[in-house]
Design a protein around this motif. Structure first.
Motif, short mmCIF file in Angstrom:
data_model
loop_
_atom_site.label_atom_id
_atom_site.label_comp_id
_atom_site.label_asym_id
_atom_site.label_seq_id
_atom_site.Cartn_x
_atom_site.Cartn_y
_atom_site.Cartn_z
N SER A 171 5.31 4.01 8.59
CA SER A 171 5.59 3.94 10.03
C SER A 171 5.71 2.49 10.45
N VAL A 172 6.21 2.29 11.66
CA VAL A 172 6.36 0.93 12.20
C VAL A 172 4.98 0.29 12.38
N LYS A 173 4.01 1.09 12.79
CA LYS A 173 2.65 0.59 13.02
C LYS A 173 2.04 0.02 11.74
N VAL A 174 2.39 0.57 10.60
CA VAL A 174 1.92 0.07 9.31
C VAL A 174 2.85 -1.01 8.77
N ALA A 175 4.16 -0.82 8.96
CA ALA A 175 5.15 -1.71 8.35
C ALA A 175 5.09 -3.14 8.90
N ALA A 220 -4.73 -5.83 -0.65
CA ALA A 220 -5.74 -4.87 -0.21
C ALA A 220 -5.20 -3.98 0.91
N ALA A 221 -4.47 -4.59 1.85
CA ALA A 221 -3.87 -3.80 2.93
C ALA A 221 -2.82 -2.84 2.36
N SER A 222 -2.09 -3.28 1.34
CA SER A 222 -1.09 -2.42 0.72
C SER A 222 -1.73 -1.23 0.02
N ILE A 223 -2.86 -1.46 -0.64
CA ILE A 223 -3.58 -0.34 -1.28
C ILE A 223 -4.02 0.66 -0.21
N HIS A 224 -4.52 0.14 0.88
CA HIS A 224 -5.02 1.01 1.95
C HIS A 224 -3.91 1.85 2.59
N THR A 225 -2.70 1.29 2.66
CA THR A 225 -1.62 1.99 3.35
C THR A 225 -0.59 2.64 2.42
N THR A 226 -0.76 2.51 1.10
CA THR A 226 0.20 3.10 0.17
C THR A 226 0.22 4.61 0.34
N ARG A 227 1.42 5.16 0.39
CA ARG A 227 1.56 6.61 0.53
C ARG A 227 0.93 7.31 -0.66
N LEU A 284 -1.37 1.29 -8.61
CA LEU A 284 -2.73 0.75 -8.50
C LEU A 284 -2.95 -0.40 -9.49
N GLN A 285 -2.40 -0.27 -10.70
CA GLN A 285 -2.52 -1.36 -11.68
C GLN A 285 -1.86 -2.64 -11.16
N LEU A 286 -0.67 -2.51 -10.58
CA LEU A 286 0.03 -3.69 -10.07
C LEU A 286 -0.70 -4.29 -8.86
N ARG A 287 -1.27 -3.45 -8.01
CA ARG A 287 -2.03 -3.95 -6.86
C ARG A 287 -3.29 -4.69 -7.33
N VAL A 288 -3.97 -4.14 -8.32
CA VAL A 288 -5.15 -4.81 -8.87
C VAL A 288 -4.74 -6.14 -9.51
N LEU A 289 -3.60 -6.16 -10.20
CA LEU A 289 -3.08 -7.40 -10.77
C LEU A 289 -2.86 -8.44 -9.66
N GLN A 290 -2.30 -8.02 -8.53
CA GLN A 290 -2.10 -8.95 -7.42
C GLN A 290 -3.43 -9.48 -6.89
N GLY A 337 -4.22 7.65 0.63
CA GLY A 337 -4.98 8.20 1.74
C GLY A 337 -4.44 9.56 2.16
N GLY A 338 -3.74 10.23 1.29
CA GLY A 338 -3.08 11.48 1.64
C GLY A 338 -1.63 11.18 1.98
N TYR A 339 -0.75 12.04 1.58
CA TYR A 339 0.68 11.79 1.77
C TYR A 339 1.05 11.83 3.25
N ARG A 340 1.83 10.85 3.67
CA ARG A 340 2.37 10.81 5.02
C ARG A 340 3.87 10.62 4.91
N THR A 341 4.62 11.45 5.57
CA THR A 341 6.07 11.29 5.54
C THR A 341 6.45 10.03 6.30
N SER A 342 7.55 9.45 5.91
CA SER A 342 8.01 8.21 6.52
C SER A 342 8.67 8.49 7.87
N ALA A 343 8.45 7.58 8.82
CA ALA A 343 9.07 7.71 10.14
C ALA A 343 10.50 7.18 10.12
N PHE A 344 10.89 6.51 9.04
CA PHE A 344 12.23 5.94 8.94
C PHE A 344 13.20 6.95 8.35
N ASN A 345 14.46 6.76 8.63
CA ASN A 345 15.50 7.66 8.12
C ASN A 345 15.63 7.56 6.60
#
Length: 197
Positions: A113-117, A84-91, A39-45, A94-102
């Protein structure tokens, strides 16, 4: 005060944080995702993006409408939007989401997920492209000042008094660009190192 009250008070005073000696060895080796650092690095950005907008606007005025160091305007907008989009989608935020990638896939750095990536990667590609162009323009203005002569910056002549103003703006833009790139690479490293899957 009776013994029961003394026990309650002593248990209240005790720390709930585990010490290094507590717990089994496998629990001690768990590394937790550093949400505060992310969060600190995102705010810095975002702060760098706002600074890009301000300095880019000043440069646009000093350059009388030319879009050299004025590239800070779209650079700032793209950086703010991507961060801002990265903050919104960071695992985890918004609650932990497992990755769809291997597991072990580099695509895991892009998002869960691909939809976010895909949109996130496009936003950061645009922001980093603008930062790269701004880096090039800033270095060009700084090298023009070092040559100590009247020079041409992208088809228009720069006078000495304008060059000193542009030099300060170029140094600020260069510093912000490097700082933002360092934050981007630090976040990629954190995501790779602390991948919870």
């Amino acid at each position: 005060m009776n013994d029961r009250d003394a026990i309650v008070l002593s248990s209240i005073k005790e720390s709930v944080a585990p010490s290094d000696s507590d717990g089994s060895p496998d629990i001690q080796n768990i590394q937790y995702y550093p949400f505060a650092r992310v969060l600190q690095l995102r705010v810095l950005q975002i702060v760098c993006g706002i600074s890009f907008l301000i300095i880019g606007t000043v440069a646009f005025i000093v350059e009388k409408g030319k879009m050299n160091l004025g590239l800070g305007i779209p650079t700032g907008g793209a950086t703010i939007l991507a961060a801002a989009a990265s903050i919104h989608t960071t695992r985890g935020f918004g609650g932990y989401r497992t990755s769809a990638f291997n597991p072990g896939s580099l695509l895991r750095l892009l998002g869960p997920s691909v939809k976010v990536a895909v949109p996130l990667t496009l936003l950061w590609a645009v922001a980093c492209s603008f930062m790269g162009l701004l880096l090039f323009k800033s270095i060009k203005v700084i090298s023009c000042w070092k040559s100590n002569q009247q020079c041409v910056v992208d088809t228009y002549s720069v006078e000495d008094d304008e060059l000193s103003d542009l030099l300060i703006l170029a140094i600020l833009q260069l510093t912000l660009t490097l700082l933002t790139f360092i934050a981007v690479f630090s976040l990629l490293r954190i995501d790779w190192k602390y991948d919870p899957d």
